[in-house]
Design an enzyme around this catalytic site. Structure first.
Site, PDB file in Angstrom:
ATOM      1  N   TYR A   1       0.819  -1.220   0.000  1.00 36.99           N
ATOM      2  CA  TYR A   1       0.000   0.000   0.000  1.00 36.99           C
ATOM      3  C   TYR A   1       0.849   1.264   0.000  1.00 36.99           C
ATOM      4  CZ  TYR A   1      -0.412   0.004   5.283  1.00 36.99           C
ATOM      5  OH  TYR A   1      -0.224   0.010   6.626  1.00 36.99           O
ATOM      6  N   GLU A   2       0.210   2.360  -0.373  1.00 39.76           N
ATOM      7  CA  GLU A   2       0.925   3.632  -0.613  1.00 39.76           C
ATOM      8  C   GLU A   2       2.001   3.473  -1.686  1.00 39.76           C
ATOM      9  OE1 GLU A   2      -0.186   6.319   0.589  1.00 39.76           O
ATOM     10  OE2 GLU A   2      -1.475   5.514   2.164  1.00 39.76           O
ATOM     11  N   GLY A   3       1.749   2.592  -2.640  1.00 42.27           N
ATOM     12  CA  GLY A   3       2.707   2.377  -3.724  1.00 42.27           C
ATOM     13  C   GLY A   3       3.590   1.186  -3.443  1.00 42.27           C
TER      14      GLY A   3
END
Lengths: 598, 598
Positions: free
Chosen positions: A438-440
């Site tokens: 998550y968040e890239g």
């Protein structure tokens, strides 16, 4: 199930020796934060983390958030009360800037405090993290009226915030977003669409939820240049600011996940009744830039999550290793340890865990300190911001990948007991697994490092950093302290190799874009390992200086800092060399096959 | 949730090119197994695995085995029926030797078939694995009467078997076992004690369960030399061989585990009513040796589990990567793949997964072929057995550690979907996590490799193997096929480095026992990587020979074998170099601290 105790001494050492806390506080400009206050803040946070949040960690895992018909989501038992206590104690707004109504603590100090929340209860900590990220995006991009309505309750934590990016067909690729926003004519918009993977998207721990939603205006160009950002509250604020009418949005379901069960991951449905009312944040079609405001900060904090979960896994493993009697370690006699910490391979795992955690903490704190520097008005602000930009993907990528190894070792130290859920070691492995996603994802961080950081300035910022590392390594190598000299000798070739792969990747960028892209993740791992080991060596040098200067210093603690740096140099730096070899030689085989050959 | 399809072509290629299946079948002495039969067996097994076992994998995970009062354990829905179908189709006894009533298939062929069961449904496969391990121990050590009673129903699968070693205070350290056995005077014994972590210790898929239990006789010396092995059936056999009276043993509970939920892990309580009746297997106080009979075989098979779970994780990741549309890979145009397999880093992960899986399969099949050779009466039997002994801990340790990386990458390829349990990728990660722990942790394998294998003959067997690898590498390097020459050039320094660390570890053994022990796990990883990459290079050479010899050969498939070997050489061999550096330089920091400094 072990409890979490914040590693106060190790954190304070890293804050001072690696983050330069004294200098950060002196430059901060707010007299409220002196060294004494900072230590008191850490002590209080440690207490809250250990006594309030940590005991709920397992309950959150076992019980999880619970969805029921009508889209009601109940957090696990105790979470709502803990959230109330958290905001009443003032922790919620601590990291937020004073101009938004926060306490404006230095980023470096907040980072240490956030680490504690994340170690104690990662699922719980996500709610604050998302909320403050939304605060940042609103404060920077929304107009004054919207800020006045939304920021005070959000900073305080009475309202929480979310980040609604992902749609079923649009994950890493935000160009594919389909959610729509239509102007109502009164300055507001009607939002329709479905968003998935919305962390704390629905819950009962706060009175309102402000969803930041990416959607397209009717005249939007295709792709990422046609995405706008909207603030869409669950309850529409009344004129007096209190939550009023229910907006046209609903939590359609929550996910059954591998970990972070205490954090509800929602499918959000906007506008089933005609359109959820929202306000534009920032300029039309500039939503991606606004969202990145919150994302960059979140990336650093997710990197920190890797450190935090790793620390908790280490504490649990250490406790088990010091308690579990199971054979005597080879070469030990009657007087020696009869617990499994006497076994050399158990020590190896504990030292590896520790070296990775402390290198990750060093990376995160160093970057946080640069953020404080960048926020200031000193001569180095621009250079500090450039370092923050460079290191953010490294902190996110390296620390979270590192956490996979650390939490797996945490299970392994427990042997068969590690596989039993009651022990708690497995939860850390499960919780940590999301952090590289998550968040890239790590690949997105690694592409960011090359494409948006290294390649944009031809590697100039990185080169300056690596030259500084090389110079320090040479100084240590030439010095007369054997432990530091060994660190210097190990770092010198490693940093030279990193400079070479940076140059190689920058040269590949463009003409050999696919070869470069095939190597970005190993390159990020090499980068993080070398910089992390350098920072630990700096810590070792500081520890040595204290040992030399102060006869009353705690030699056991300070020598441990040197030993951990040495372990990182002997166990982690060889991985950097391996990664460098993959960067140099590995792309051809990665790209050799046709799709049909997989 | 993807289904499993046995990688029949890859398996057959590995069986022939790396395992030497034709030679194994020719030497096997049983005309029933020719190449045609072997292929038919693989086809049928692939069908059973894909159609019967694989669909139950997720049910087993979600539902788990269920315990109820009185110690009744029900397997997940469908498991009992599948077990019945499994034994009716004759699969249960396939790997067992003919003299025990089995079908006596070559170990190499059975290994490929077992890989399929483990990929399709690891939890299910454990029941057969444990049963056949018990068969082996009973057949080799029990007297004729006991064999006659127990073996036929166990080989057939009507009765299953277990391995009762672990007690709460005695895991890796069997010297601490406390369970007791008292002679009844009629040739039997009364067993009392509590055993934990008993795989398939209680269930409803078969009519009886034969527990092999380690316990101490009244006159037993302390430590591992005072442990005896007993067969303790759940139902005491009647004179006609049918299960009769219930024995005095009960399943007190089953564990709530991270994975393999379909496999009940029992706490077994023996003798609460005065003593469970059992029969001595083997000589008094020789229980450990008897148990090792079953353990060594199980170790190879647990290594195979690493390969099997890795293969299934790869299949799921490949399927997702070929289907999921999410941005176009850098450097790709309109005509190219629009799915995520076009992204270089997704390809890197898939190739890494594949290289690790195929190297692991090569290690397992090569070792299995040596077992067939060792069972024969050829001139090479003793040398083959020595290789089996050497490689068994390597297969167990390397393949299972490798599976941690592979299954983690499997989740990562899925992005956010990988974290959602419905996708199935996370189950593979959870299931795989036990493999580095049970049947001896990786550290135990690594200590076995050094202390019981390398050090016992001064490294002679390993040296001979490494000399052969070095010679083959030189031949490839000097050849005119560029791909093979590159493999040879990569292998030559790697094998030289491995020879050096073997010599170093053998030299450390004894005088620097703790330094050696601190390095055994990295050394095992280095060992497995180099030997695995060598075997893949052998496969590449065989593929090249087929390409040269046969214009009608499937070039895409054969070139893939070469590409995977090359990927292993460029991505895995650097890890061997890193591990070698840790072996050489890493022990001091591992052992630097006092217990109090952790």
């Amino acid at each position: 199930m072990s409890d979490y105790q914040a590693p106060r001494r190790e954190m304070l050492f890293a804050l001072r020796a690696i983050g330069g806390l004294e200098a950060v506080l002196a430059a901060h400009g707010d007299d409220a934060y002196d060294m004494e206050t900072a230590e008191a803040v850490l002590d209080e946070a440690a207490r809250f983390a250990g006594e309030v949040l940590s005991p709920l960690n397992r309950i959150g895992d076992r019980q999880g958030a619970r969805w029921s018909d009508g889209g009601v989501v109940r957090a696990a038992d105790g979470f709502a009360q803990a959230h109330a206590a958290f905001r009443e104690a003032g922790w919620h707004g601590m990291p937020a800037r004073t101009e938004f109504g926060g306490q404006g603590a230095p980023v470096l100090l907040s980072t240490a405090v956030l680490e504690m929340w994340k170690s104690a209860n990662m699922a719980f900590s996500l709610c604050q993290m998302l909320t403050l990220g939304a605060v940042e995006a609103i404060a920077r991009h929304a107009d004054a009226a919207l800020c006045a309505t939304l920021l005070p309750p959000m900073v305080e934590g009475r309202w929480t915030g979310t980040m609604n990016l992902t749609e079923p067909q649009a994950g890493s690729d935000l160009a594919a977003i389909r959610s729509r926003a239509v102007p109502t004519g009164d300055g507001r918009y009607r939002i329709t669409g479905t968003k998935i993977f919305i962390t704390w998207g629905e819950h009962d721990v706060a009175e309102n939820i402000v969803h930041l939603v990416l959607a397209r205006l009717p005249d939007a160009p295709p792709g990422v240049k046609g995405i706008s950002l909207f603030a869409v509250p669950k309850f529409l604020p009344r004129d007096d600011g209190s939550p009023g009418e229910r907006n046209d949005l609903v939590c359609a379901s929550i996910e059954h996940k591998l970990g972070i069960h205490g954090s509800p991951t929602a499918v959000m449905s906007f506008g089933e009744g005609g359109g959820a009312l929202g306000w534009l944040v920032g300029q039309p079609h500039q939503g991606l830039a606004c969202m990145f405001t919150m994302m960059n900060h979140a990336r650093l904090n997710v990197g920190l999550e890797g450190v935090a979960i790793g620390e908790r896994a280490y504490q649990a493993a250490r406790e088990y290793a010091l308690m579990r009697v199971q054979g005597r370690g080879i070469g030990l006699g009657e007087g020696d340890s009869a617990t499994i910490i006497g076994h050399p391979d158990v020590r190896r795992m504990l030292m590896d865990m520790r070296a990775r955690n402390e290198a990750g903490r060093a990376l995160a704190y160093y970057t946080a300190a640069r953020m404080d520097e960048a926020h200031g008005h000193g001569a180095g602000a621009a250079a500090a911001q450039a370092l923050v930009d460079l290191l953010t993907p490294v902190v996110k990528g390296w620390c979270t990948e590192s956490a996979q190894r650390v939490t797996a070792d945490g299970v392994q130290v427990h042997g068969g007991m590690g596989y039993i859920e009651e022990t708690g070691a497995a939860q850390h492995l499960r919780d940590a697994r999301i952090t590289t996603i998550y968040e890239g994802t790590t690949a997105i961080q690694a592409n960011d490092l090359l494409n948006r950081k290294l390649a944009r300035d031809g590697g100039a910022v990185a080169t300056a950093l690596l030259q500084r590392i090389a110079a320090e390594a040479e100084t240590w190598a030439a010095g007369h302290v054997p432990a530091l000299a060994a660190l210097g000798r190990a770092l010198s070739p490693a940093v030279a190799e990193l400079a070479a792969t940076c140059a190689l990747q920058v040269a590949r960028h463009g003409p050999q874009a696919r070869e470069a892209a095939a190597a970005t993740v190993p390159h990020l791992m090499q980068f993080g390992t070398v910089v992390g080991c350098w920072l630990l060596a700096r810590g070792a040098a500081a520890a040595q200086a204290q040992l030399d200067a102060d006869a009353a210093a705690d030699a056991g603690f300070l020598q441990t800092r040197i030993a951990v740096a040495r372990h990182a140099a002997t166990h982690l730096l060889p991985e950097a060399a391996a990664a460098a070899a993959v960067v140099r030689e590995g792309s051809a085989s990665t790209l050799a096959l046709d799709d049909a050959q997989f």
